[in-house]
Design an enzyme around this catalytic site. Sequence first.
Site, PDB file in Angstrom:
ATOM      1  N   SER A 178     -46.835  91.098 -23.155  1.00  0.00           N
ATOM      2  CA  SER A 178     -45.783  91.799 -23.651  1.00  0.00           C
ATOM      3  C   SER A 178     -44.960  92.756 -24.650  1.00  0.00           C
ATOM      4  CB  SER A 178     -44.518  91.234 -23.456  1.00  0.00           C
ATOM      5  OG  SER A 178     -44.232  90.241 -23.507  1.00  0.00           O
ATOM      6  N   HIS A 206     -46.865  92.135 -17.340  1.00  0.00           N
ATOM      7  CA  HIS A 206     -47.515  93.749 -17.264  1.00  0.00           C
ATOM      8  C   HIS A 206     -48.826  94.583 -16.669  1.00  0.00           C
ATOM      9  CE1 HIS A 206     -43.208  93.695 -20.058  1.00  0.00           C
ATOM     10  NE2 HIS A 206     -44.021  92.869 -19.703  1.00  0.00           N
ATOM     11  N   LYS A 234     -41.320  96.300 -12.617  1.00  0.00           N
ATOM     12  CA  LYS A 234     -41.705  96.962 -14.000  1.00  0.00           C
ATOM     13  C   LYS A 234     -42.521  97.705 -12.841  1.00  0.00           C
ATOM     14  CE  LYS A 234     -41.480  93.219 -17.440  1.00  0.00           C
ATOM     15  NZ  LYS A 234     -41.167  92.143 -16.044  1.00  0.00           N
TER      16      LYS A 234
END
Length: 377
Positions: A178, A206, A234
């Site tokens: 990240s 991610h 996200k």
Amino acid sequence: MPFDALEADLEARRAADLYRRRRILGSPQGAIVDVDGRRLVNFCSNDYLGLASHPDIIAAAQAGAARWGVGSGASHLVCGHSAAHEAMEARLAAFVGKPAALSLSTGYMANLAAITALVGRGDAIFADKLNHASLNDACQLSHATFKRFPHNDLERLERLLATTEARRRLIVVDAVFSMDGDSAPLAEIVRLAERYDAWVYADDAHGFGVLGDGHGSAAGIASPRLIYMATLGKAAGVAGAFIAAEPVVIDYLVNVARPYIYTTAAPPLLAEAVLASVELIEREHWRREALAAHIARLRALLSGLLPSQTPIQPLVVADNAAALALSQRLRDDGLWVSAIRPPTVPTPRLRICLSAAHEAGDITRLATTLASLLDKQ
């Protein structure tokens, strides 16, 4: 006074340029946001595909609220598991190529639930040194032997696996790291797991929605030894997380994972929103194409970035003060980029996050402004 020690600790953090405070967002998430009363181009958000304010997802959430209400009322095992949750889990499992899935309220909770349920005393965890804090906390709380290997060092990992006598062996990695934006060699790690009778737990917070044509970092890896986790706040633009794995693993977590068992289920309306999001991720390939173009543009215009091919583009700087100063100067110029400092990372940096919602001009503006600021240092 009873709080003097707390104030002293906060003052020490201020002196070391480690003090944090929250910025107040006055607009929906997007490429352009209102922050503390100012209009800024947003390079902080993990909204990689620009879906957080998508009208289809908003409409699905509104329809979900109308059908299911807001609160779920109880934990999943009591009376809080709705048909919306069930449909979302089935859709997510199929989307990432796994036979079953389990949804949780946050990625932190998912990591804590899975790792502490799967291993304990007498077992061993082998974890990358740059793993996210939620993974590290879960590993420590599991009471398993916790061994860390240098970042993406498969030779060291193999030596650890070859010498362990643990009953259960769990390899724990971020699929995309990240703060550096690079990826774990998941296929090679899974092969090591197969050779040394281990499981792999991959946190793809991610990568989901972005890599593997949207299906995530593990796309194409068919091993049952891989336990896959991804977050939904996200690239998916909603909230929550899910774990996808073999049915026996999911059943075991339902029965054993305390953070799942003893938590009120997330609102069903969020499950409806996730279903709409997955449809967009699957259908709208142009979002990943735009994102890839932005990544290439920024890397071509700006030197000094770490070697990342993902939306996370870190720029390492000399110290905490330099990171804060650069972040403030960018904000003065209308660009919002986070300064990330220890203990989140070992070395201070700007963490630049790109989104499909950005325009090419936003990327050029950021690169030009940053290059000018760096030249003046």
